[in-house]
Design a protein around this motif. Structure first.
Motif: not given
Length: 61
Positions: A10, A14-15, A17-19, A48, A52
């Motif tokens: 990850v 990406q993290f 964006k996810k968070s 987040a 994951i």
């Protein structure tokens, strides 16, 4: 924990964006240059990470 995300596949981008937290903030937390984190930001990061975590644990096994 954020520092080890790339080891699990990850990316910090990406993290972020996810968070819903900015890339710069996530990168700063990973490298230790962000001394304080607002409680709302911390809550976003925690949610987040919880989302994951199964994938992270699977990668370590």
């Amino acid at each position: 924990m954020i520092r080890t995300l790339p080891d699990t596949g990850v990316s910090l981008r990406q993290f972020a964006k996810k968070s819903g937290v900015g890339r710069t903030t996530v990168a700063g937390l990973a490298n230790g240059s962000v001394p304080r984190v607002h409680p709302d930001t911390l809550a976003r990061l925690a949610r987040a990470l919880d989302a994951i975590r199964p994938a992270m644990e699977k990668e370590r096994a």
